[in-house]
Structure formats: structure tokens, C-alpha cells
Write a protein that holds these residues in place. Structure first.
Motif, PDB file in Angstrom:
ATOM      1  N   CYS A  51       0.820  -1.214   0.000  1.00  9.03           N
ATOM      2  CA  CYS A  51       0.000   0.000   0.000  1.00  9.03           C
ATOM      3  C   CYS A  51       0.852   1.263   0.000  1.00  9.03           C
ATOM      4  O   CYS A  51       0.313   2.368  -0.111  1.00  9.03           O
ATOM      5  CB  CYS A  51      -0.964  -0.014   1.187  1.00  9.03           C
ATOM      6  N   CYS A  52       2.142   1.126   0.122  1.00 16.53           N
ATOM      7  CA  CYS A  52       3.047   2.280   0.053  1.00 16.53           C
ATOM      8  C   CYS A  52       3.661   2.407  -1.336  1.00 16.53           C
ATOM      9  O   CYS A  52       4.605   3.170  -1.541  1.00 16.53           O
ATOM     10  CB  CYS A  52       4.145   2.137   1.107  1.00 16.53           C
ATOM     11  N   GLN A  53       3.106   1.642  -2.288  1.00 15.10           N
ATOM     12  CA  GLN A  53       3.640   1.655  -3.656  1.00 15.10           C
ATOM     13  C   GLN A  53       2.504   1.768  -4.661  1.00 15.10           C
ATOM     14  O   GLN A  53       2.525   1.147  -5.716  1.00 15.10           O
ATOM     15  CB  GLN A  53       4.447   0.375  -3.913  1.00 15.10           C
ATOM     16  N   LYS A  57       6.309   4.519  -5.619  1.00 12.74           N
ATOM     17  CA  LYS A  57       6.821   4.020  -4.339  1.00 12.74           C
ATOM     18  C   LYS A  57       7.104   5.198  -3.419  1.00 12.74           C
ATOM     19  O   LYS A  57       7.822   6.132  -3.809  1.00 12.74           O
ATOM     20  CB  LYS A  57       8.100   3.212  -4.593  1.00 12.74           C
ATOM     21  N   CYS A  58       6.526   5.148  -2.242  1.00  9.83           N
ATOM     22  CA  CYS A  58       6.716   6.242  -1.286  1.00  9.83           C
ATOM     23  C   CYS A  58       8.178   6.312  -0.855  1.00  9.83           C
ATOM     24  O   CYS A  58       8.800   5.292  -0.572  1.00  9.83           O
ATOM     25  CB  CYS A  58       5.816   6.023  -0.070  1.00  9.83           C
ATOM     26  N   ARG A  59       8.692   7.517  -0.747  1.00 10.96           N
ATOM     27  CA  ARG A  59      10.106   7.682  -0.383  1.00 10.96           C
ATOM     28  C   ARG A  59      10.353   7.338   1.075  1.00 10.96           C
ATOM     29  O   ARG A  59      11.504   7.205   1.496  1.00 10.96           O
ATOM     30  CB  ARG A  59      10.583   9.102  -0.697  1.00 10.96           C
ATOM     31  N   HIS A  60       9.294   7.202   1.869  1.00 11.86           N
ATOM     32  CA  HIS A  60       9.461   6.864   3.289  1.00 11.86           C
ATOM     33  C   HIS A  60       9.438   5.359   3.523  1.00 11.86           C
ATOM     34  O   HIS A  60       9.578   4.915   4.659  1.00 11.86           O
ATOM     35  CB  HIS A  60       8.357   7.516   4.118  1.00 11.86           C
ATOM     36  N   LEU A  61       9.246   4.579   2.468  1.00 13.02           N
ATOM     37  CA  LEU A  61       9.175   3.125   2.614  1.00 13.02           C
ATOM     38  C   LEU A  61      10.574   2.511   2.569  1.00 13.02           C
ATOM     39  O   LEU A  61      11.360   2.779   1.663  1.00 13.02           O
ATOM     40  CB  LEU A  61       8.320   2.537   1.479  1.00 13.02           C
ATOM     41  N   LYS A  62      10.847   1.678   3.573  1.00  8.81           N
ATOM     42  CA  LYS A  62      12.102   0.921   3.609  1.00  8.81           C
ATOM     43  C   LYS A  62      11.763  -0.535   3.929  1.00  8.81           C
ATOM     44  O   LYS A  62      10.698  -0.824   4.455  1.00  8.81           O
ATOM     45  CB  LYS A  62      13.033   1.458   4.709  1.00  8.81           C
ATOM     46  N   GLU A  70       9.049  -1.011   6.535  1.00 11.27           N
ATOM     47  CA  GLU A  70       9.139  -0.054   7.635  1.00 11.27           C
ATOM     48  C   GLU A  70       8.844   1.327   7.079  1.00 11.27           C
ATOM     49  O   GLU A  70       9.384   1.691   6.032  1.00 11.27           O
ATOM     50  CB  GLU A  70      10.547  -0.064   8.235  1.00 11.27           C
ATOM     51  N   CYS A  71       8.000   2.040   7.776  1.00 11.15           N
ATOM     52  CA  CYS A  71       7.724   3.424   7.398  1.00 11.15           C
ATOM     53  C   CYS A  71       8.581   4.321   8.277  1.00 11.15           C
ATOM     54  O   CYS A  71       8.437   4.298   9.504  1.00 11.15           O
ATOM     55  CB  CYS A  71       6.243   3.736   7.604  1.00 11.15           C
ATOM     56  N   VAL A  72       9.440   5.106   7.666  1.00 12.34           N
ATOM     57  CA  VAL A  72      10.320   5.944   8.489  1.00 12.34           C
ATOM     58  C   VAL A  72       9.536   7.058   9.182  1.00 12.34           C
ATOM     59  O   VAL A  72      10.037   7.695  10.096  1.00 12.34           O
ATOM     60  CB  VAL A  72      11.487   6.544   7.668  1.00 12.34           C
ATOM     61  N   TRP A  77       4.039  12.197  12.082  1.00  9.92           N
ATOM     62  CA  TRP A  77       2.728  12.417  11.471  1.00  9.92           C
ATOM     63  C   TRP A  77       2.624  11.658  10.152  1.00  9.92           C
ATOM     64  O   TRP A  77       3.549  11.676   9.345  1.00  9.92           O
ATOM     65  CB  TRP A  77       2.529  13.917  11.203  1.00  9.92           C
ATOM     66  N   ARG A  78       1.521  10.953   9.960  1.00 11.99           N
ATOM     67  CA  ARG A  78       1.226  10.317   8.672  1.00 11.99           C
ATOM     68  C   ARG A  78      -0.176  10.727   8.265  1.00 11.99           C
ATOM     69  O   ARG A  78      -1.054  10.917   9.104  1.00 11.99           O
ATOM     70  CB  ARG A  78       1.302   8.801   8.778  1.00 11.99           C
ATOM     71  N   SER A  79      -0.403  10.813   6.973  1.00  9.81           N
ATOM     72  CA  SER A  79      -1.705  11.266   6.481  1.00  9.81           C
ATOM     73  C   SER A  79      -2.783  10.232   6.811  1.00  9.81           C
ATOM     74  O   SER A  79      -2.496   9.060   7.072  1.00  9.81           O
ATOM     75  CB  SER A  79      -1.642  11.479   4.969  1.00  9.81           C
ATOM     76  N   ASN A  81      -4.689   8.951   4.747  1.00  7.38           N
ATOM     77  CA  ASN A  81      -4.602   7.899   3.722  1.00  7.38           C
ATOM     78  C   ASN A  81      -3.737   6.747   4.205  1.00  7.38           C
ATOM     79  O   ASN A  81      -4.064   5.576   4.001  1.00  7.38           O
ATOM     80  CB  ASN A  81      -3.999   8.463   2.430  1.00  7.38           C
ATOM     81  N   CYS A  82      -2.631   7.075   4.864  1.00  5.75           N
ATOM     82  CA  CYS A  82      -1.725   6.038   5.376  1.00  5.75           C
ATOM     83  C   CYS A  82      -2.320   5.356   6.598  1.00  5.75           C
ATOM     84  O   CYS A  82      -2.296   4.132   6.705  1.00  5.75           O
ATOM     85  CB  CYS A  82      -0.377   6.650   5.741  1.00  5.75           C
ATOM     86  N   ARG A  83      -2.828   6.160   7.521  1.00  3.52           N
ATOM     87  CA  ARG A  83      -3.322   5.594   8.784  1.00  3.52           C
ATOM     88  C   ARG A  83      -4.515   4.677   8.581  1.00  3.52           C
ATOM     89  O   ARG A  83      -4.680   3.702   9.306  1.00  3.52           O
ATOM     90  CB  ARG A  83      -3.705   6.723   9.760  1.00  3.52           C
TER      91      ARG A  83
END
Ligand code: SF4
Ligand code: SF4
Length: 115
Positions: A51-53, A57-62, A70-72, A77-79, A81-83
């Protein structure tokens, strides 16, 4: 190892990109609908990171050495949409375009009959 993702067509990418403002609209202007939908949600996140792609691809995704995403920004704070992802079956269907072979840990109970 990072998630194995599918090769997407331009139209599929556009559909995924459109999902972002769609979810934002729902979170801001239809919170009651979102709450009702989340009340039907079961399961838990398996940290696949699909869901982070969605479209990009989200730049905060590792990915850790254990292969889990892992979400850095997780402790920050996350939007909404993410939460709140996934907010609906439609979100799951869009997420499944990215990783059709790796199911999301969430599913939705069917809607009850309307009174
Ligand atoms: S797609 Fe589902 S299981 Fe994977 S990270 Fe997102 S919410 Fe978690
Ligand atoms: S901010 Fe974190 S949770 Fe949101 S899409 Fe990026 S990596 Fe995923």
C-alpha cells in the motif's frame, strides 16, 4: 527481501494514482462512511508494503533485513490515507494490482442488509 511487485500498465498506474485523491476526499469529507467501512475491517497489517507503492513508491518506505516494510514516518505524522489504509474493498483491489501474489493482512466483512 523487498516485496515482489507486478509490472503495471500505464492505465493501472493512473488508476492507482487516482486512488490517492479519492481516499483523501473520503477521509476529509465522508468520515462517517470511512468509519463505517473500517468497522467492517478485520485482520492486521503484515507489513508487506504494497500500500506504500500505489502508483509510485513512497520515499518513506524501507525494507528491513527481515523482509518486512518499515515506514520511516511511522512514529511521526502520517496522512489519514496512510493511517486508514485499507478503507474499503476498492482499496484492497487497487493494492492487489501491486502485489497480486502477496495478500494484504486485512479483509472486510460483507455489508449488512440496509434497514
Ligand atoms: S497492503 Fe495491507 S498488509 Fe501490506 S502493508 Fe498495507 S495494510 Fe499492511
Ligand atoms: S508515509 Fe509511510 S505509511 Fe505512508 S505511504 Fe509512505 S511509507 Fe507508507
Amino acid at each position: 527481501m523487498a516485496l515482489k511487485t507486478a509490472k503495471l500498465s500505464v492505465w493501472q498506474r493512473l488508476r492507482l494514482l487516482w486512488g490517492r485523491p479519492r481516499r483523501l476526499f473520503m477521509n476529509i469529507f465522508r468520515p462517517g462512511v470511512v468509519r463505517a467501512s473500517l468497522a467492517r475491517r478485520r485482520g492486521e497489517c503484515r507489513r508487506c508494503g504494497a500500500c506504500c507503492q500505489l502508483g509510485l513508491k513512497c520515499r518513506h518506505l524501507k525494507y528491513g533485513a527481515d523482509g518486512l516494510s518499515e515506514c520511516v514516518r511511522y512514529q511521526k505524522w502520517r496522512s489519514s490515507n496512510c493511517r486508514n489504509f485499507p478503507m474499503s474493498e476498492r482499496d484492497l483491489a487497487e493494492r492487489d494490482l501491486v502485489a497480486p501474489d502477496t495478500p494484504c493482512g486485512f479483509h472486510f466483512e460483507p455489508r449488512g442488509p440496509k434497514a
